[in-house]
Design an enzyme around this catalytic site. Structure first.
Site, PDB file in Angstrom:
ATOM      1  N   GLN A  75    -105.692 -29.020  29.558  1.00  0.00           N
ATOM      2  CA  GLN A  75    -104.525 -29.925  29.603  1.00  0.00           C
ATOM      3  C   GLN A  75    -103.250 -29.091  29.592  1.00  0.00           C
ATOM      4  OE1 GLN A  75    -103.453 -33.235  29.453  1.00  0.00           O
ATOM      5  NE2 GLN A  75    -105.486 -33.970  30.004  1.00  0.00           N
ATOM      6  N   SER A  76    -103.169 -28.097  30.465  1.00  0.00           N
ATOM      7  CA  SER A  76    -102.078 -27.126  30.359  1.00  0.00           C
ATOM      8  C   SER A  76    -100.766 -27.655  30.951  1.00  0.00           C
ATOM      9  CB  SER A  76    -102.489 -25.856  31.099  1.00  0.00           C
ATOM     10  OG  SER A  76    -101.386 -25.027  31.318  1.00  0.00           O
ATOM     11  N   ASN A  77     -99.729 -27.669  30.119  1.00  0.00           N
ATOM     12  CA  ASN A  77     -98.384 -28.007  30.622  1.00  0.00           C
ATOM     13  C   ASN A  77     -97.900 -26.926  31.579  1.00  0.00           C
ATOM     14  OD1 ASN A  77     -97.944 -30.341  28.841  1.00  0.00           O
ATOM     15  ND2 ASN A  77     -98.022 -28.797  27.223  1.00  0.00           N
ATOM     16  N   CYS A  79     -99.702 -25.091  33.586  1.00  0.00           N
ATOM     17  CA  CYS A  79    -100.314 -25.274  34.912  1.00  0.00           C
ATOM     18  C   CYS A  79     -99.622 -26.413  35.655  1.00  0.00           C
ATOM     19  CB  CYS A  79    -101.813 -25.541  34.775  1.00  0.00           C
ATOM     20  SG  CYS A  79    -102.743 -24.053  34.357  1.00  0.00           S
ATOM     21  N   TYR A 116    -102.067 -33.115  37.733  1.00  0.00           N
ATOM     22  CA  TYR A 116    -102.586 -32.112  38.690  1.00  0.00           C
ATOM     23  C   TYR A 116    -103.039 -32.835  39.960  1.00  0.00           C
ATOM     24  CZ  TYR A 116    -103.586 -29.188  34.465  1.00  0.00           C
ATOM     25  OH  TYR A 116    -103.541 -28.503  33.292  1.00  0.00           O
TER      26      TYR A 116
END
Ligand SMILES: Cc1ncc(COP(=O)(O)O)c(C=O)c1O
Length: 333
Positions: A75-77, A79, A116
């Site tokens: 759940q990368s901000n 990325c 995404y």
């Protein structure tokens, strides 16, 4: 410390506001709490990575790259925002996601995963939590080069010397705002993960002769690991970017609390739940369940323990991340 020497793209109009949290200040009985809204930075959903990407993407474009590769948790901000910057610039993006808890990645998940899909990267690769992400990114870059792409690798969290420039710029912005508002902040508090935000803030303040302590609230590693990482980043920034006029940082300058991590990175804690609820219910501000919620839990606890004087003026950096609220609703309710 002349930032005009470095190429920079611009993803935010003007400065992010500083808001006085009157209700929270009253509730806790002082010190005065202020919040800098880096959750309102530009690109999809905003957050601290936007500032780092202004310098990193400028470097990628200077090198003729056509694809940004980066990595992060599922759940990368970071990325999400790297993908957003790529879209803004007409570049491709490849994301390498680390599944720290086996089986936890779901393509159809909400929060950042949904974003995404909405923004549509060239490729997403999910790797095991034990995989070395730097090696995985190098391997994917090689595959892309063989297909005639020109990849540019952005490290985890955008935390290298160039990425730190984003928060050196933020520190300068805070100094200007503090003068305009007539408020001398006594402390700056920030969440810290890959340490680029903390390092940049500290170097930006000290490089301008401002002695305000910067308190980093770790969300993942013990303090000593963070301190070593910050020292290393300082060496890189001074060595690679400011070699003619190094920014002096002393050991005492690096302050990290690791008491608010709870049972681990991106895992819930009681303090996190209380902090996210307090900010939502008293200030109508959405924190996030991985970074700012834990950092605010730390600030609230330090206030209750009498760490600050009632007359202090504490500036909390809201680094964004609220899309993850929707992925982990049970962490905060
Ligand atoms: C919302 C948010 N806050 C804080 C951080 C931590 O910043 P840094 O990695 O520069 O320490 C991150 C990193 O991903 C983040 O996404």
């Amino acid at each position: 410390m002349d930032l005009s020497l470095f190429e920079r793209r611009r993803y935010t109009q003007g400065e992010t506001p500083i808001e006085y949290l009157a209700n929270l200040t009253d509730l806790l009985g002082g010190p005065e709490i202020y919040l800098k809204h880096d959750d309102l930075l530009g690109l999809a959903g905003g957050g601290n990575k936007t500032r780092k990407l202004e310098f990193l993407v400028a470097d990628a474009l200077r090198q003729g790259a056509d694809t940004l590769i980066t990595c992060g948790a599922i759940q990368s901000n970071h990325c999400r925002l790297t993908l957003a910057a790529a879209k803004k610039e007409g570049l491709h993006a490849m994301l390498v996601l680390s599944e720290i808890i086996p089986g936890s990645y779901r393509e159809d998940a909400v929060g950042n995963n949904f974003l995404y899909r909405l923004m549509n990267p060239l490729e997403i690769h999910v790797v095991s939590g034990t995989c070395d992400l730097n090696i995985a990114m190098l391997e994917h870059a090689e595959i892309l080069r063989a297909k005639d792409y020109k990849p540019y690798i952005i490290p985890m969290g955008g935390s290298n010397a160039i990425g730190c420039l984003g928060y050196i710029a933020c520190a300068k912005e805070i100094i200007v705002q503090s003068e305009k508002l007539g408020i001398d902040f006594t402390h700056v508090v920030t969440p810290t993960g890959s340490c680029g935000t903390h390092t940049g803030l500290l170097m930006g303040l000290r490089g301008s002769g401002v002695k305000t302590p910067v308190i980093g609230m770790s969300v993942n590693n013990p303090s000593d690991k963070h301190i070593r990482r910050i020292e290393k980043l300082i060496q890189h920034v001074n060595g690679e970017l400011f070699s003619k006029r190094k920014i002096p940082i002393t050991d005492d300058d690096i302050i990290v609390f690791d008491e608010y991590i709870g049972s681990g990175y991106s895992l819930p804690s009681e303090g996190l739940k209380e902090a996210v609820q307090l900010l939502a219910r008293y200030e109508a501000i959405l924190l996030d369940p991985v970074y700012t919620g834990k950092a605010m839990a730390g600030l609230v606890d330090l206030i209750r323990k009498g760490h600050f004087k009632k007359t202090d003026k504490v500036l909390f950096l809201h680094t964004g991340g609220s899309p993850a609220l929707y992925h982990y609703p049970d962490y905060t309710l």
